[in-house]
Structures are given as C-alpha cells and as structure tokens.
Write a protein that holds these residues in place. Structure first.
Motif, PDB file in Angstrom:
ATOM      1  N   ASP A   1       4.806   7.050   0.225  1.00 59.50           N
ATOM      2  CA  ASP A   1       3.792   7.316   1.233  1.00 59.50           C
ATOM      3  C   ASP A   1       2.762   6.197   1.220  1.00 59.50           C
ATOM      4  O   ASP A   1       2.381   5.713   0.155  1.00 59.50           O
ATOM      5  N   ASN A   2       2.315   5.781   2.414  1.00 63.20           N
ATOM      6  CA  ASN A   2       1.255   4.770   2.506  1.00 63.20           C
ATOM      7  C   ASN A   2       0.005   5.291   3.198  1.00 63.20           C
ATOM      8  O   ASN A   2      -0.858   4.525   3.616  1.00 63.20           O
ATOM      9  N   GLY A   3      -0.086   6.604   3.329  1.00 66.23           N
ATOM     10  CA  GLY A   3      -1.231   7.216   3.978  1.00 66.23           C
ATOM     11  C   GLY A   3      -1.024   7.466   5.449  1.00 66.23           C
ATOM     12  O   GLY A   3      -1.749   8.262   6.060  1.00 66.23           O
TER      13      GLY A   3
ATOM     14  N   ASN B   1       0.805  -1.229   0.000  1.00 61.67           N
ATOM     15  CA  ASN B   1       0.000   0.000   0.000  1.00 61.67           C
ATOM     16  C   ASN B   1       0.839   1.281   0.000  1.00 61.67           C
ATOM     17  O   ASN B   1       0.425   2.311   0.543  1.00 61.67           O
TER      18      ASN B   1
END
Length: 207
Positions: A95-97, A72
């Motif tokens: 970035d994965n959130g 992710n």
C-alpha cells in the motif's frame, strides 16, 4: 473470507529433505501449526532478520524493502493464499496510501520480506484445515520437519552452504565469550548467517 493470523514459531533443518528447512507457523490464538518446507537461502534471510543480524551487503529481500520505500510503498500483510497439489502460494499486500496491490510470491520470500516491514502473516481456514496439524502439549517439542505435509517448491538460489552439524555447535558451549564474539563477526563477514544465528543464540543464552 475470514483470515487466520499466524506467527513464526520455529525454523529448523529438515531431516526429510536435505538442504531444506522447516518453517513452522502457528495459529494465534489456537493450537494448529502450519509447517512449510523452504530453501536454505530463504531460511537464512528469515533467520538473520529474526536475529537482527546486519549483513555486510544487502540481501535480496532487503533490496525489496529499499525499493518499496523509494516509491512510498509499505507491506501491510502477508497472506498464504492457496494450496495446489501440495504447493503453497502467497501474496504480498502493499500500500502507498492511495492504492493497494497484491504481488504473487512463494511463502518463504513473502515472509522474509514481510518480517522486514513488521507485517502480520495470515492464511485461510481452508488451508489450515487441509495442511495444518494440531500438537498436544506433550508433543510441542516434536520435530515437525519429519511430518509429511505439503511443501513449497524448492529454491533455485543455488546456495552451496551446508548446515553445520550439531557437534560443531556443541563446541560453542565451551568457548569463551570473547572468542564467540570474534567468531560471530567472522561469520557475518563471510555472510554465513545460519552459523551466525547459532552463535548469537549461544551469546544470548549466556546473557
């Protein structure tokens, strides 16, 4: 530190370093250019993604994309972050959130990965001031690979492919479309993406 956005303007065989290619990045907006000498494998990886050629087997940079998606992560931007003793350095910003990480990379690998995520490319004013060049309108088509600018360390990929001569591609102009399409398929099957990109260019020119 303010970042300067760059775009890929061109990729051509370097006449100053055999087996290498000149990747030319341009300031947007602006007239400065940032040429970087890269290896053949990385040049092919960038070219096939720009040309949207689908290889028979995933290339290393495609594997990075699949790996990142599995966890992710996405690539948010590529930053050509430093220039030391004539060698460029870059960072891949992921970035994965929940968290953002920066991965050190060579510019060629970072850009080959970044374009697979449609990620923007940036650098800093310090680097553009030191290594950038300004081309006048009359010199816009000049062979930038001849200019003595800082280079990236050469690739250790071990690729044994050699660039096809200009005379070979002159023959493409007289080749019928069905033969061009057959040749394109053959080059893709042979994983010779540099030649495949040239053939695709000729097909697109006719269309």
């Amino acid at each position: 530190m303010d970042k300067i956005k760059l775009e890929i303007l061109g990729l051509s065989s370097s006449q100053s370093q055999s087996g290498s290619f000149a990747l030319v990045l341009g300031e947007t907006p602006g007239s400065r250019r940032l040429p970087i000498i890269i290896g053949m494998f990385e040049a092919q990886a960038i070219a096939i993604e720009i040309e949207k050629i689908v290889p028979n087997r995933p290339m290393t940079h495609d594997l990075f994309k699949s790996f990142a998606h599995s966890f992710n992560y996405s690539v948010k931007e590529i930053v050509i972050s430093d220039l030391k003793e004539g060698v460029f350095f870059a960072k891949i910003v992921c970035d994965n959130g929940m968290e953002r990480i920066e991965i050190d990379s060579r510019p060629s690998d970072a850009i080959a990965i970044g374009i697979r995520f449609d990620a923007p490319i940036y650098t800093y004013e310090k680097i553009m001031s030191e290594a950038g060049i300004v081309l006048s309108d009359e010199k816009e088509d000049e062979d930038i690979s001849e200019l003595k600018k800082p280079v990236e360390k050469s690739s250790s990929s071990g690729s044994s492919s050699t660039p096809t001569s200009k005379s070979d591609f002159d023959k493409l102009k007289n080749m019928p479309m069905d033969k061009l399409n057959e040749l394109l398929e053959k080059m893709i099957q042979n994983e010779d993406y540099e030649k495949a990109a040239k053939i695709r260019d000729e097909i697109n020119r006719r269309n």
